[in-house]
Motif scaffolding. Structure first.
Motif, PDB file in Angstrom:
ATOM      1  N   CYS A   1      10.489  -8.306   0.125  1.00 28.44           N
ATOM      2  CA  CYS A   1      11.331  -9.621   0.181  1.00 28.44           C
ATOM      3  C   CYS A   1      12.521  -9.355  -0.654  1.00 28.44           C
ATOM      4  CB  CYS A   1      10.428 -10.982  -0.537  1.00 28.44           C
ATOM      5  SG  CYS A   1       9.647 -10.292  -2.022  1.00 28.44           S
TER       6      CYS A   1
ATOM      7  N   SER B   1       7.441 -19.540   7.521  1.00 24.40           N
ATOM      8  CA  SER B   1       7.082 -19.875   6.168  1.00 24.40           C
ATOM      9  C   SER B   1       5.498 -20.361   5.954  1.00 24.40           C
ATOM     10  CB  SER B   1       8.058 -21.173   5.586  1.00 24.40           C
ATOM     11  OG  SER B   1       9.320 -20.591   5.504  1.00 24.40           O
TER      12      SER B   1
ATOM     13  N   SER C   1       8.890 -11.944   3.576  1.00 27.79           N
ATOM     14  CA  SER C   1       9.665 -13.160   3.421  1.00 27.79           C
ATOM     15  C   SER C   1      10.852 -13.145   2.594  1.00 27.79           C
ATOM     16  CB  SER C   1       8.769 -14.464   2.980  1.00 27.79           C
ATOM     17  OG  SER C   1       7.602 -14.664   3.566  1.00 27.79           O
TER      18      SER C   1
ATOM     19  N   ALA D   1       7.074 -17.485   1.127  1.00 28.39           N
ATOM     20  CA  ALA D   1       5.566 -17.543   0.948  1.00 28.39           C
ATOM     21  C   ALA D   1       5.603 -17.883  -0.505  1.00 28.39           C
ATOM     22  CB  ALA D   1       5.067 -16.042   0.907  1.00 28.39           C
ATOM     23  N   ASP D   2       4.848 -19.383  -0.557  1.00 30.00           N
ATOM     24  CA  ASP D   2       5.091 -20.227  -1.495  1.00 30.00           C
ATOM     25  C   ASP D   2       3.840 -20.590  -2.172  1.00 30.00           C
ATOM     26  OD1 ASP D   2       5.853 -21.690  -3.893  1.00 30.00           O
ATOM     27  OD2 ASP D   2       7.185 -22.895  -2.527  1.00 30.00           O
TER      28      ASP D   2
ATOM     29  N   PHE E   1       6.099  -5.265  -1.363  1.00 30.38           N
ATOM     30  CA  PHE E   1       7.182  -6.487  -1.537  1.00 30.38           C
ATOM     31  C   PHE E   1       8.497  -6.047  -1.106  1.00 30.38           C
ATOM     32  CE2 PHE E   1       3.971  -6.762  -4.869  1.00 30.38           C
ATOM     33  CZ  PHE E   1       3.612  -8.201  -4.883  1.00 30.38           C
TER      34      PHE E   1
ATOM     35  N   ALA F   1      10.828 -11.939  -5.581  1.00 25.00           N
ATOM     36  CA  ALA F   1       9.320 -12.374  -5.917  1.00 25.00           C
ATOM     37  C   ALA F   1       9.250 -13.026  -7.353  1.00 25.00           C
ATOM     38  CB  ALA F   1       8.386 -11.255  -5.470  1.00 25.00           C
TER      39      ALA F   1
ATOM     40  N   PHE G   1       4.508  -8.639   1.779  1.00 25.12           N
ATOM     41  CA  PHE G   1       5.424  -9.874   1.559  1.00 25.12           C
ATOM     42  C   PHE G   1       6.715  -9.703   2.226  1.00 25.12           C
ATOM     43  CE2 PHE G   1       2.207 -10.038  -1.648  1.00 25.12           C
ATOM     44  CZ  PHE G   1       1.695 -11.367  -1.752  1.00 25.12           C
TER      45      PHE G   1
ATOM     46  N   PHE H   1       3.272 -11.756   5.243  1.00 25.31           N
ATOM     47  CA  PHE H   1       3.936 -13.012   4.979  1.00 25.31           C
ATOM     48  C   PHE H   1       5.294 -12.860   5.314  1.00 25.31           C
ATOM     49  CE2 PHE H   1       0.620 -13.380   2.049  1.00 25.31           C
ATOM     50  CZ  PHE H   1       0.191 -14.616   2.297  1.00 25.31           C
TER      51      PHE H   1
ATOM     52  N   VAL I   1       9.348 -14.986  -2.340  1.00 27.23           N
ATOM     53  CA  VAL I   1       7.788 -14.984  -2.401  1.00 27.23           C
ATOM     54  C   VAL I   1       7.918 -15.611  -3.804  1.00 27.23           C
ATOM     55  CG1 VAL I   1       5.787 -13.879  -2.990  1.00 27.23           C
ATOM     56  CG2 VAL I   1       7.182 -13.297  -1.068  1.00 27.23           C
ATOM     57  N   ARG I   2       6.814 -16.858  -3.906  1.00 24.80           N
ATOM     58  CA  ARG I   2       6.825 -17.672  -5.324  1.00 24.80           C
ATOM     59  C   ARG I   2       5.443 -17.856  -5.840  1.00 24.80           C
ATOM     60  NH1 ARG I   2       9.757 -23.060  -6.494  1.00 24.80           N
ATOM     61  NH2 ARG I   2       8.451 -23.927  -5.109  1.00 24.80           N
TER      62      ARG I   2
END
Length: 662
Positions: free
Chosen positions: A294, A225, A270, A250-251, A292, A297, A268, A245, A273-274
């Motif tokens: 993830c 993370s 993860s 991933a924040d 993306f 997102a 991304f 990430f 994602v934020r």
């Protein structure tokens, strides 16, 4: 005899080649007092901090002031090294140094240039609250440039919480095996480089302040993370080019970017994602070629002040742009996304309660290769807009069957340029082996209904918390008809009358299907009978005129029914020329074929004489047909006139609509 270590000025141990400082551990391990005494005499008391290559077999405490250059290059600390609160007044080198049980630099002050290049922190500190750390730099102060190139933090957690750097700080190709903590750090000037770093454990940059010219995490890997909540990237550029990430999250929640932001080619991967509540207030925000991969997102409630670019992104996740805001003059470009062929989501990209800047928002080249995705539109990625203001927003070269505009405002004032739309091949009244046609310019909701998909609610499994529930789609044909009405207005505004014609057709088709549904679901007293009447009226209007948009349909029906009425007149009888009565019976006692053909032509003229102005032709009616009937046959003639006249009127209306641009 002098020590054989390069440039060493000390005497070698008796019978040995190396001095007490450079000798291996096993040659001095039993004489700790002698070693510590030598350190005190030759290093501390003489302020001679040239300790390159020293081997420290015992724990050491250097919590003191170093008023001269310090050189621990190639040194090895077999036990933990304590530099807590030390003050380094000149240049410092820990290059290629090994800390086998960690090192403590908490509260230390580095006034000049400092280098930890290629150093290794392999163990954990063995004292107090630092015992889980392999490197403790909490509240350290770096006033000069500091470098950690190719440094390895391999023994556990590394903690820079509260550290401050006034000069440039470089972490290049640095490896963090355990957790990396940079919470509340402050990099006030210069640059902060974390290029090509590898974070194997969780990394935390809570409330970090990057206020230099460049903050660069390009090509770094976050395997666990990555937490950048409430960070401040002030003034300079923030670069995450090619950064990957891949951890749980991933924040960047609440982070603020005051300069250009680059996530080009970032990956991304993860689970989540934020960028919720993030503020992009400086220059360009660039996610070009980012991937993306993830599950979701979130960009909800993010704020953008300048150009925003989402171009050629590979997308296999849900993306939430709920309640994002744009300052005046901010542009938004969403172009050429590449949707993963394995993506089977009902709604990939959601814009909820968004007011886009007119003429500055572009959605371009958004398509999918249907052959690589599921064949049903319900499985294709969709651009979902809810409660958005789309006035003067550009949609260019898109597959519009991927877009849903339910409950939006002003999208009738949007621009649709060079777009393609969905279509299905249907039977005119939904049954029968003939009268098939291609119904074009269909929108996403219509296609879903066509595929028998219930759209009352598409559950989102809580993936859109800003919406407060699942994404809503129309649950009846009447709502879809309203969307078509507004799409027609947008097409009329753009003077694209072909598209407007199909939207009008599809609007009436939805009204017909809506009444068909109501006639079976509403009781007679609640309007079911009235709905059935409307359904029949719409069905007839569609069958004979294509809702006034298909003049060819009306004309073909005119030709067919003209022949039909002519055959009826042959069997009903009518006056031919010179008093001849033309009348065939059902026994079909027919004369020869030429005579039958001539009589059929006469019957056609008889059918059309009230519709087509034959008197303007260079022939006399009496040369073809005789006197007109005055009694019972008038019923068939009136029906003949009404039906064919109506079809001619419908043909004329359709032609007028098609050529109204002239």
């Amino acid at each position: 005899m002098k020590c054989k270590y390069p440039d060493c000025v000390f005497d070698a141990l008796s019978g040995k080649d190396l001095c007490i400082f450079h000798a291996p551990v096993d040659e001095k391990y039993k004489d700790e007092a002698a070693f510590r005494g030598a350190i005190q005499r030759e290093v501390i008391e003489k302020h001679n901090y040239k300790c390159n290559g020293f081997v420290f077999p015992f724990p050491v405490d250097f919590a003191q002031e170093f008023d001269r250059p310090v050189d621990f290059k190639d040194a090895v600390f077999h036990k933990h090294a304590d530099f807590a609160n030390a003050a380094f007044e000149s240049e410092v080198s820990f290059e290629n140094t090994r800390f086998l049980e960690g090192a403590i630099f908490s509260g230390a002050r580095f006034i000049s240039r400092t280098s930890f290049d290629r150093s290794k922190f392999d163990g954990r500190c063995g004292s107090n609250d630092s015992k889980m750390l392999c490197a403790d730099f909490r509240k350290a102060i770096f006033r000069g440039d500091i470098s950690f190139r190719a440094t390895g933090f391999n023994g556990g957690t590394v903690d820079f919480s509260g550290a401050k750097a006034a000069g440039g700080i470089v972490f290049a190709a640095t490896s963090f095996t355990g957790k990396a903590i940079f919470e509340h750090v402050e990099f006030s000037s210069g640059h902060a480089w974390f290029r090509e770093c590898r974070f194997r454990g969780d990394s935390s940059f809570w409330y970090a302040k990057f206020m230099g010219e460049i903050t660069d995490f390009s090509e770094s890997q976050f395997i666990a993370s990555a937490d950048f909540q409430n960070c401040t990237f002030d003034k300079g550029q923030a670069r995450f080019k090619g950064t990957s990430f891949n951890g749980e999250v991933a924040d960047f929640y609440g982070s603020s970017f005051s300069g250009d932001v680059f996530f080009r080619n970032a990956v991304f991967g993860s689970k989540q994602v934020r960028f919720t509540n993030a503020k992009f207030l400086g220059g360009e925000t660039d996610f070009t070629d980012a991937v993306f991969a993830c599950e979701s997102a979130f960009f909800n409630k993010a704020k953008f002040a300048h150009d925003v670019l989402f171009i050629r992104n590979k997308i296999s996740s849900i993306m939430d742009f709920s309640e994002i805001t744009f300052e005046a003059g901010a542009t938004f470009h969403f172009r050429t996304p590449i949707f993963d062929r394995k993506t089977l989501l009902n709604a990939n990209i959601v814009f909820y309660r968004v007011r886009f800047n007119p003429f500055l928002t572009h959605f371009m080249d958004i398509r999918t290769d249907a052959s690589k995705l599921a064949s049903r539109i319900v499985d294709m990625p969709a651009m979902v807009f809810r409660f958005c203001e789309l006035k003067d927003v550009y949609f260019a070269d898109n597959d519009m069957s991927l877009f849903s505009f339910f409950q939006c405002v002003f999208f009738e004032e949007s621009f649709f340029v060079g777009c393609t739309w969905g279509w299905t091949r249907e039977k005119i009244l939904g049954c029968g082996p003939f009268l098939r046609f291609k119904r074009a310019f269909q929108i996403n909701e219509d296609l879903r209904f066509s595929q028998k998909k219930s759209l009352a609610l598409i559950e989102s499994d809580g993936k859109f918390p800003s919406i407060g529930g699942p994404i809503r789609f129309p649950d009846n044909y009447s709502d879809i008809a309203e969307i078509y009405l507004r799409m027609k207005s947008a097409s009329d505004r753009a003077k694209d009358y072909q598209r407007a014609s199909w939207f009008y057709f599809n609007e009436f088709e939805m009204k017909r299907l809506d009444n068909k549904t109501k006639k079976t679901t509403e009781p007679q007293k609640q309007g079911g009978g009235r709905s059935y009447g409307k359904f029949l009226l719409y069905s007839a209007y569609k069958l004979f005129a294509g809702y006034g948009e298909k003049p060819l349909w009306s004309f073909l029906w005119f030709l067919v029914l003209t022949v039909g009425f002519s055959i009826l007149h042959l069997f009903n009888g009518f006056n031919g020329p010179n008093g001849i009565v033309i009348n065939y019976d059902l026994a079909l006692n027919l004369p020869n074929i030429p005579t039958l053909f001539v009589n059929l032509l006469r019957a056609i003229v008889y059918t059309l004489y009230k519709i087509v102005p034959i008197s303007y032709l260079p022939i006399q009616r009496t040369d073809i047909i005789g006197a007109l009937p005055t009694t019972g046959d008038q019923v068939l003639i009136i029906l003949n006139f009404v039906v064919l006249g109506t079809l001619l009127v419908l043909t004329g209306i359709g032609l007028k609509r098609h050529f109204r641009r002239f």
